[in-house]
Design a protein around this motif. Structure first.
Motif: not given
Length: 255
Positions: A109-113, A126-135, A137-148
């Protein structure tokens, strides 16, 4: 997450959201505390906070304020409206049960994951990821998959709009290196994350694409680097994940 914008902000709106950001990072705060944090006059903070309270967006308890659950209602409404949520949720649960790892469904959404749903396997960490977390796209696997799997002009706009900030020492921050990796992701169909978002955590992510081939989201599997490595990370999990995303795409096309 830095963002570049040519639009001139409305100061009163910005002040209101600055107050909400202060409250988001504290359990509760008083007018003086908020004013000190934002370097604003207490009278200014008071007027804005009382307006937010009158609209139900913050709640007062004694002399302190906190964000209200109105935002929970807004967020759940938006999440439930996304076409990927209902279709992907069962597969995310299945993958978590099958792999015993943490599985996430992410949208752009709007250029972020944005993480909209997650499920935990028996050995999830457990990591810092949570529902609603905005990250970014280049920083994580799902984000890079979307960006590509976004249109080329959109990729460039996102790279222009957001700084390639480092989340860890392994995060890709060079544009040419990122573009090269995005090409590899398009060729093989999935993205890998080697401690690029969380130190000590590896992940694999695959896009969920619409009928035109553009990503509308992604599914990822994440776990400790000493467990998710070798063929498990580069072969077994990607095969499992690509099968799941293919099922989701088929269900989306006929929902």
């Amino acid at each position: 997450m830095a963002r570049h914008s040519d639009h001139r902000p409305v100061e009163t709106v910005e002040t209101a959201f600055d107050i909400l950001d202060v409250l988001r990072h504290t359990t509760s705060a008083g007018i003086t505390e908020i004013a000190d944090e934002l370097d604003l006059a207490k009278s200014t903070v008071y007027r804005h906070t009382k307006t937010l309270e009158s609209r139900g967006l913050v709640v007062r308890s004694g002399d302190t304020y906190r964000i209200s659950t109105w935002f929970l209602d807004y967020g759940i409404h938006v999440r439930n409206q996304h076409p990927l949520f209902d279709v992907a949720t069962p597969k995310v649960d299945e993958l978590a049960a099958e792999t015993d790892e943490k599985v996430w469904c992410v949208i752009e959404e709007d250029g972020v994951g944005v993480h909209i749903y997650g499920a935990e396997g028996r050995h999830s960490v457990r990591t810092h990821a949570r529902i609603g977390k905005r990250t970014a796209l280049h920083q994580f696997a799902a984000g890079k998959a979307i960006l590509a799997h976004l249109p080329a002009d959109r990729i460039e706009r996102i790279l222009d709009e957001y700084d390639l900030a480092a989340q860890t020492a392994q995060t890709i921050t060079d544009r040419d290196e990122l573009r090269s990796q995005l090409e590899t992701i398009r060729e093989r169909g999935y993205a890998l994350n080697y401690e690029e978002s969380v130190t000590g955590v590896h992940a694999v992510g695959a896009p969920v694409k619409d009928e035109s081939g553009d990503a509308i989201g992604a599914i990822s599997i994440a776990g400790p680097a000493n467990r998710l490595r070798g063929e498990l990370l580069t072969d077994d999990l990607p095969t499992l994940l690509l099968g799941a995303t293919n099922e989701i795409e088929i269900n989306l096309a006929h929902s």
